[in-house]
Design a protein around this motif. Sequence first.
Motif, PDB file in Angstrom:
ATOM      1  N   GLU A  96       0.714  -1.171  -0.057  1.00 58.15           N
ATOM      2  CA  GLU A  96      -0.018  -0.003  -0.011  1.00 58.15           C
ATOM      3  C   GLU A  96       0.859   1.147  -0.057  1.00 58.15           C
ATOM      4  N   ASN A  97       2.063   1.074   0.729  1.00 59.02           N
ATOM      5  CA  ASN A  97       2.914   2.418   0.428  1.00 59.02           C
ATOM      6  C   ASN A  97       3.446   2.674  -0.690  1.00 59.02           C
ATOM      7  N   GLY A  98       3.610   1.479  -1.464  1.00 59.60           N
ATOM      8  CA  GLY A  98       4.047   1.805  -3.023  1.00 59.60           C
ATOM      9  C   GLY A  98       2.952   2.248  -3.805  1.00 59.60           C
ATOM     10  N   LYS A  99       1.758   1.637  -3.711  1.00 63.30           N
ATOM     11  CA  LYS A  99       0.425   2.041  -4.309  1.00 63.30           C
ATOM     12  C   LYS A  99       0.107   3.463  -4.186  1.00 63.30           C
ATOM     13  N   ASN A 100      -0.055   4.025  -2.928  1.00 60.83           N
ATOM     14  CA  ASN A 100      -0.401   5.138  -2.660  1.00 60.83           C
ATOM     15  C   ASN A 100       0.609   6.158  -3.086  1.00 60.83           C
ATOM     16  N   SER A 101       1.739   6.029  -2.952  1.00 57.62           N
ATOM     17  CA  SER A 101       2.825   7.018  -3.369  1.00 57.62           C
ATOM     18  C   SER A 101       3.060   6.909  -4.744  1.00 57.62           C
ATOM     19  N   ALA A 102       2.781   5.887  -5.455  1.00 58.40           N
ATOM     20  CA  ALA A 102       2.796   6.034  -6.984  1.00 58.40           C
ATOM     21  C   ALA A 102       1.841   6.889  -7.349  1.00 58.40           C
ATOM     22  N   ALA A 103       0.378   7.010  -6.780  1.00 58.77           N
ATOM     23  CA  ALA A 103      -0.650   7.873  -7.064  1.00 58.77           C
ATOM     24  C   ALA A 103      -0.462   9.285  -6.879  1.00 58.77           C
ATOM     25  N   TRP A 104       0.090   9.409  -5.569  1.00 55.60           N
ATOM     26  CA  TRP A 104       0.732  10.729  -5.348  1.00 55.60           C
ATOM     27  C   TRP A 104       1.598  11.377  -6.286  1.00 55.60           C
ATOM     28  N   LEU A 105       2.817  10.451  -6.589  1.00 55.97           N
ATOM     29  CA  LEU A 105       3.625  11.090  -7.736  1.00 55.97           C
ATOM     30  C   LEU A 105       2.850  11.179  -9.204  1.00 55.97           C
ATOM     31  N   LYS A 106       2.007  10.565  -9.554  1.00 51.52           N
ATOM     32  CA  LYS A 106       1.194  10.926 -10.704  1.00 51.52           C
ATOM     33  C   LYS A 106       0.548  12.309 -10.664  1.00 51.52           C
ATOM     34  N   MET A 133       4.683   2.263  -9.861  1.00 55.71           N
ATOM     35  CA  MET A 133       5.248   3.501 -10.588  1.00 55.71           C
ATOM     36  C   MET A 133       5.028   2.853 -12.092  1.00 55.71           C
ATOM     37  N   GLN A 134       5.487   1.672 -12.306  1.00 58.33           N
ATOM     38  CA  GLN A 134       5.415   1.218 -13.767  1.00 58.33           C
ATOM     39  C   GLN A 134       3.855   0.979 -14.051  1.00 58.33           C
ATOM     40  N   LEU A 135       3.125   0.688 -12.827  1.00 63.91           N
ATOM     41  CA  LEU A 135       1.660   0.201 -13.207  1.00 63.91           C
ATOM     42  C   LEU A 135       0.759   1.459 -13.646  1.00 63.91           C
ATOM     43  N   ASP A 136       1.317   2.547 -12.971  1.00 68.39           N
ATOM     44  CA  ASP A 136       0.726   3.717 -13.116  1.00 68.39           C
ATOM     45  C   ASP A 136       1.274   4.644 -14.280  1.00 68.39           C
ATOM     46  N   GLY A 137       2.443   4.271 -14.738  1.00 69.90           N
ATOM     47  CA  GLY A 137       2.703   5.269 -15.667  1.00 69.90           C
ATOM     48  C   GLY A 137       3.594   6.240 -15.331  1.00 69.90           C
ATOM     49  N   VAL A 138       4.190   6.042 -14.252  1.00 67.98           N
ATOM     50  CA  VAL A 138       4.978   7.340 -13.518  1.00 67.98           C
ATOM     51  C   VAL A 138       6.600   6.938 -14.194  1.00 67.98           C
ATOM     52  N   ASN A 139       7.040   7.708 -14.931  1.00 67.41           N
ATOM     53  CA  ASN A 139       8.189   7.386 -15.801  1.00 67.41           C
ATOM     54  C   ASN A 139       9.363   8.413 -15.146  1.00 67.41           C
ATOM     55  N   ILE A 140       9.607   8.255 -14.092  1.00 70.16           N
ATOM     56  CA  ILE A 140      10.732   9.195 -13.568  1.00 70.16           C
ATOM     57  C   ILE A 140      11.467   8.012 -12.670  1.00 70.16           C
ATOM     58  N   ALA A 171       9.702 -10.621  -9.967  1.00 70.78           N
ATOM     59  CA  ALA A 171      10.255 -10.779 -11.327  1.00 70.78           C
ATOM     60  C   ALA A 171       9.289 -11.315 -12.090  1.00 70.78           C
ATOM     61  N   ARG A 172       8.355 -12.304 -11.893  1.00 69.66           N
ATOM     62  CA  ARG A 172       7.232 -12.627 -12.405  1.00 69.66           C
ATOM     63  C   ARG A 172       6.080 -11.488 -12.623  1.00 69.66           C
ATOM     64  N   ALA A 173       6.124 -10.753 -11.877  1.00 69.22           N
ATOM     65  CA  ALA A 173       5.130  -9.737 -11.965  1.00 69.22           C
ATOM     66  C   ALA A 173       5.427  -8.561 -13.049  1.00 69.22           C
ATOM     67  N   ILE A 174       6.662  -8.296 -12.635  1.00 64.84           N
ATOM     68  CA  ILE A 174       7.149  -7.277 -13.577  1.00 64.84           C
ATOM     69  C   ILE A 174       7.177  -7.773 -14.978  1.00 64.84           C
ATOM     70  N   ALA A 175       7.697  -8.952 -15.185  1.00 60.15           N
ATOM     71  CA  ALA A 175       7.840  -9.580 -16.489  1.00 60.15           C
ATOM     72  C   ALA A 175       6.211  -9.542 -17.289  1.00 60.15           C
ATOM     73  N   GLN A 176       5.434  -9.801 -16.304  1.00 56.98           N
ATOM     74  CA  GLN A 176       3.901 -10.041 -16.889  1.00 56.98           C
ATOM     75  C   GLN A 176       3.385  -8.499 -17.173  1.00 56.98           C
ATOM     76  N   ALA A 177       3.897  -7.446 -16.505  1.00 61.64           N
ATOM     77  CA  ALA A 177       3.433  -6.150 -16.839  1.00 61.64           C
ATOM     78  C   ALA A 177       3.903  -5.720 -18.235  1.00 61.64           C
ATOM     79  N   ARG A 178       5.150  -6.007 -18.533  1.00 61.97           N
ATOM     80  CA  ARG A 178       5.685  -6.113 -19.892  1.00 61.97           C
ATOM     81  C   ARG A 178       4.915  -6.486 -21.043  1.00 61.97           C
TER      82      ARG A 178
END
Length: 197
Positions: A96-106, A133-140, A171-178
């Motif tokens: 949730e830290n990562g999810k909420n922070s990515a939304a804030w960064l967006k 960040m990758q899932l939300d399209g935050v490319n920094i 690794a599985r999740a990131i590869a799946q995202a690609r």
Amino acid sequence: MRIKDFIAAAVGVTSIGFANFAAADCTKTHPAVGIVFTGGAGRVEAGLLALQNGHIAKLHISGTPSVPTALATQMGLSDAQIRQDISTDNAHDTEENGKNSAAWLKQHPACKAILYTEQFHMERASMWQRYWMQLDGVNIPLLTHAVPNQTPQQTNPSSQRTWKETLEPLARAIAQARINAAPPPQRHRRPLAPHFP
């Protein structure tokens, strides 16, 4: 697949784009921002110090319902900075830290983000942050500032996870995202979220 392959997949995929941004100077329009994952001593202080010193323009503290006003004041931040430059969310775990922070960064354009947490927590925290960040399209680029361990690690089960337990699902999740990003929109699927046993 051997563990070194999982490490290569996780590190290699999450670092895509970093080289393109690492040399870019931060600007007044899009300055650097900071993120703190709470849960241990010294984490919030590190973020507040970076804000007070001007290393970051804004600070998001994930995992607390309110701004630590007394601590911020004690560390020399002005009332205006506390009101305008510090935000929080009520995350309950690292994902949730990562999810909420990515939304804030967006919602807060920046040239880079700096993650503050303790050393033992940084590996897992940064991977969750990059995933969202990758899932939300935050490319920094996401930089890390590891605070020396102060929380007794025996009270933090996540610190006892092996490399395989931590990296294999990521690794599985990131590869799946690609993979999900490649097909036409009608075939787009949400990537599987990492699972920590």
